[in-house]
Design a protein around this motif. Structure first.
Motif, short mmCIF file in Angstrom:
data_model
loop_
_atom_site.label_atom_id
_atom_site.label_comp_id
_atom_site.label_asym_id
_atom_site.label_seq_id
_atom_site.Cartn_x
_atom_site.Cartn_y
_atom_site.Cartn_z
N ASN A 174 -20.49 0.04 -14.83
CA ASN A 174 -19.40 0.45 -13.68
C ASN A 174 -20.35 0.84 -12.47
O ASN A 174 -20.58 1.84 -12.11
CB ASN A 174 -18.83 1.74 -14.28
CG ASN A 174 -17.79 2.10 -13.24
OD1 ASN A 174 -17.36 1.41 -12.23
ND2 ASN A 174 -17.07 3.28 -13.48
N SER A 175 -20.37 -0.26 -11.66
CA SER A 175 -21.48 -0.37 -10.45
C SER A 175 -20.88 -1.19 -9.41
O SER A 175 -20.32 -2.07 -9.76
CB SER A 175 -22.71 -0.39 -10.73
OG SER A 175 -22.83 -1.85 -11.22
N PRO A 176 -21.33 -0.96 -8.06
CA PRO A 176 -20.86 -1.95 -7.33
C PRO A 176 -21.27 -3.38 -7.46
O PRO A 176 -20.53 -4.46 -6.87
CB PRO A 176 -21.39 -1.45 -5.75
CG PRO A 176 -21.85 0.10 -6.02
CD PRO A 176 -21.97 0.22 -7.50
N VAL A 177 -22.49 -3.59 -8.20
CA VAL A 177 -22.86 -4.84 -8.32
C VAL A 177 -22.00 -5.58 -9.31
O VAL A 177 -21.72 -6.85 -9.02
CB VAL A 177 -24.43 -4.59 -9.18
CG1 VAL A 177 -24.75 -5.94 -9.75
CG2 VAL A 177 -25.43 -4.05 -8.36
N ALA A 230 -16.51 -0.38 -7.34
CA ALA A 230 -17.10 -1.18 -6.06
C ALA A 230 -17.02 -0.30 -4.83
O ALA A 230 -17.63 -0.44 -3.84
CB ALA A 230 -16.15 -2.51 -5.96
N GLY A 231 -15.96 0.85 -4.68
CA GLY A 231 -15.53 1.44 -3.68
C GLY A 231 -15.08 0.79 -2.46
O GLY A 231 -14.54 -0.25 -2.55
N GLY A 232 -15.03 1.34 -1.45
CA GLY A 232 -14.57 0.94 -0.03
C GLY A 232 -12.91 1.16 -0.13
O GLY A 232 -12.40 1.84 -0.55
N LEU A 233 -12.33 0.25 0.94
CA LEU A 233 -11.03 0.33 1.24
C LEU A 233 -10.15 0.32 0.01
O LEU A 233 -8.89 0.86 -0.18
CB LEU A 233 -10.51 -0.69 2.24
CG LEU A 233 -11.16 -0.37 3.66
CD1 LEU A 233 -10.96 -1.63 4.51
CD2 LEU A 233 -10.57 0.88 4.48
N GLY A 234 -10.34 -0.47 -0.90
CA GLY A 234 -9.55 -0.86 -2.14
C GLY A 234 -9.41 0.59 -2.84
O GLY A 234 -8.34 0.82 -3.35
#
Length: 659
Positions: free
Chosen positions: A210-213, A292-296
């Protein structure tokens, strides 16, 4: 003396053989539907005969995870380096050491990034594009979405080059080895483009954590197919004269590819890059579910908490970012390469790039001393969240009864009856009818493909959920096609209406799928009605565009011939324009169905009960077998619809003498 010919010409039968076959097939299935006790095993797939595909996939993924964790974690660490670097550059800054002695280097200044986007817009499209790019970025900053938007931009900045590089390599391989293209690459691309977005996340989550990668890799894989297809198309479109010229001057195969074919296909390749960027943005938003984070992630949190205002602001920030990236990449695709001047230095050759680098460096340096350059001052930030909440409250107070009556009517009298009909439809009857359609349209090969893919949904125990997906997708695609074809016809008959409608279509095509859900949820709450309306808005554009294009591209000579023959405007439309535009309209219908299917899966987030919900639950439980089996079922439904509609279009074109 003459002899009268007493033999009358043979008359065509009043009813063709295929009509009788269809009547008999439909009648047989109808009897089975009404009298299920005749053959209950043909109505409901026997539970004892279910093939445990999900268990097999789960076992394989567990084996993969056990034996190759060292490899997947190594890949994660490898890709984490450039990703963290991009995130630090755009969103977080760098920190070396701990405590008060730690050295902190700032991220790029928001003022510098806005200016750099404006310079890029000016370089690619002039003053108007510069103003649009700067306006969208300033909007993101002023509405407090800068940090999340930069995280999203960092993910795109790393995943898009990956897509482009691997897409180019695969495209060149497909061009050089047509048998590999036909037997491996094309079927793989078809499956990738019909597989739901959620299904990409499950194996990435299991293998890479569970990571942005994980989100970045899922994005890179999801967005790659357009680049492969564009590369093959670009290389095939290079004129033979240029190809021959490369050989005549003595180029090796590698030189001819790198210095002749790829530069010649640059416009088509840039179209592929544009599609990769838009798909990557769409997938990055979905990838927020696996870290992944971010706007989503902001939209996801707002939807879960039903904070409509915050969700709307984050959704509009996604729209602004999508518009900027779309317009810049489109403008870059339209640019012609400039002539090479050997006596020019870097500054003379790339003045805008030099200016952008200088502005970024200067403003970032200033941000170390002036806080307003580092982050957006709170005094100039604004929010429309209270306003959106007030609007929703006002609409609900004054129009709740009307909206609820409309919603209840749709559910009780249209959606639920169709759902009940399809869920109770005999699985063997559906397989038989689909196979018969495939055989009639294209022969035994297509019949075998569609029969096997339809039977997969039943044999894996997902028949009811597959029919629930088919019901919601079918209703949404039907409404989208009906409205889209009507609007496309109106646009083709009025330049003024087309000038009004096309910018709206451009905007709808730019919006990520998440953004269609938010405003509809505000009014219709969660459920099938919301999913249907959001899907119609998402899938309507191809029907409009293809209908408008199909009618407008009819040769003027045919229109003049029909006019000279005395056709009235109504006859001209029904007997000349509409029949000749039908192949294009069918292509638009094909795209509408596929877009509706992809959107229905996203709508699992708002409570639909279909295959999308199955994938969504599997994602929450990290159950790869369950999620991928449902994903394959969704992909097979899409492929069956695509193949049958394509065969219909080919048959229609052949009948009209257009091929």
């Amino acid at each position: 003396m003459t002899v009268a010919d007493t033999h009358s010409p043979a008359r065509a039968p009043a009813v063709s053989g295929w009509t009788l076959v269809w009547v008999a097939a439909v009648a047989g299935v109808a009897v089975l539907y009404m009298l299920p006790d005749i053959a209950p095993w043909a109505v409901k797939y026997p539970s004892t005969a279910i093939i445990p595909v999900a268990d097999w996939i789960s076992a394989f993924m567990a084996w993969l995870k056990t034996n190759f964790t060292w490899l997947t974690r190594g890949i994660t660490d490898l890709f984490n380096v450039p990703l963290q670097w991009a995130m630090s550059l755009l969103a977080k800054g760098w920190k070396f050491g701990y405590g008060p002695d730690a050295l902190v280097l700032p991220r790029l200044s928001w003022i510098g990034v806005c200016t750099a986007f404006a310079l890029a817009g000016y370089a690619f499209g002039g003053v108007r594009l510069a103003a649009l790019a700067a306006g969208c970025m300033i909007y993101i900053a002023l509405f407090g979405q800068w940090d999340s938007a930069m995280l999203t931009l960092a993910l795109i900045a790393i995943s898009v080059p990956l897509c482009v590089i691997f897409g180019l390599l695969l495209g060149v391989l497909a061009f050089r080895k047509p048998w590999i293209d036909r037997s491996i690459i094309q079927p793989m691309l078809d499956l990738m483009q019909t597989m739901p977005t959620f299904a990409y996340l499950i194996p990435m989550l299991l293998l890479f954590g569970n990571s942005p990668v994980s989100g970045m890799l899922a994005t890179a894989i999801f967005a790659m197919p357009p680049m492969v297809r564009s590369t093959v198309l670009a290389l095939k479109r290079v004129p033979h004269e240029i190809d021959d010229f490369g050989e005549m001057v003595g180029c090796t195969p590698r030189q001819k590819l790198l210095k002749v074919l790829l530069p010649s296909g640059r416009p088509t390749l840039m179209v592929g890059v544009n599609q990769v960027i838009m798909l990557a943005l769409n997938m990055v938003i979905i990838s927020s579910m696996i870290g992944a984070g971010g706007l989503g992630y902001d939209v996801l949190l707002a939807l879960r908490a039903l904070k409509i205002g915050q969700g709307m602001e984050a959704g509009l920030a996604i729209v602004a970012l999508a518009i900027v990236l779309d317009r810049l990449s489109q403008a870059a695709a339209r640019q012609r390469p400039s002539a090479h001047m050997p006596d020019q230095n870097f500054l003379q050759r790339y003045p805008m790039l030099t200016a952008a680098i200088a502005v970024l460096a200067g403003t970032t340096l200033l941000s170390h001393f002036i806080p307003a350059f580092a982050s957006v001052p709170a005094a100039i930030k604004m929010s429309t969240a209270p306003w959106w909440k007030a609007v929703v409250d006002w609409v609900n107070i004054h129009f709740f009864d009307t909206i609820e009556a409309f919603r209840t009517f749709l559910l009780l009298y249209i959606l639920n009856p169709i759902r009940d009909f399809l869920v109770g439809f005999p699985w063997l009857g559906m397989v038989f009818l689909v196979g018969l359609a495939g055989y009639r349209l294209s022969g035994p090969r297509l019949a075998a493909i569609v029969v096997l893919m339809t039977a997969f949904c039943a044999a894996t125990g997902l028949w009811e959920k597959s029919m629930a997906t088919l019901y919601l997708c079918g209703v949404s695609a039907f409404v989208a096609a009906l409205l889209g074809i009507a609007l496309g016809i109106a646009a083709s008959r009025s330049n003024r209406f087309a000038a009004f409608l096309m910018p709206i279509c451009d905007t709808l095509q730019t919006l990520p799928s998440f953004c269609f859900i938010i405003p509809v949820v505000m009014l219709f709450r969660v459920g099938d009605v919301t999913a249907m309306i959001a899907t119609v808005l998402f899938a309507i554009v191809p029907a409009i565009r293809y209908t408008n294009h199909g009618i407008r591209q009819i040769p003027e000579s045919l229109i003049e011939a029909a006019t000279v023959s005395g056709c009235t405007p109504r006859q001209m439309f029904w007997r000349v324009q509409l029949p000749l535009a039908l192949p294009e309209i069918m292509l638009g219908l094909n795209q509408t169905v596929l877009l509706a299917l992809s959107m229905i899966i996203i709508c699992a987030m708002i409570g639909t009960r279909d295959l999308g919900q199955e994938v969504f639950i599997a994602l929450a439980k990290a159950d790869a077998g369950r999620g991928l089996t449902a994903g394959f079922a969704i992909a097979f439904i899409g492929i069956v619809a695509d193949r049958l509609l394509r065969a219909s279009t080919d048959r229609l074109q052949s009948r009209l003498g257009l091929v």
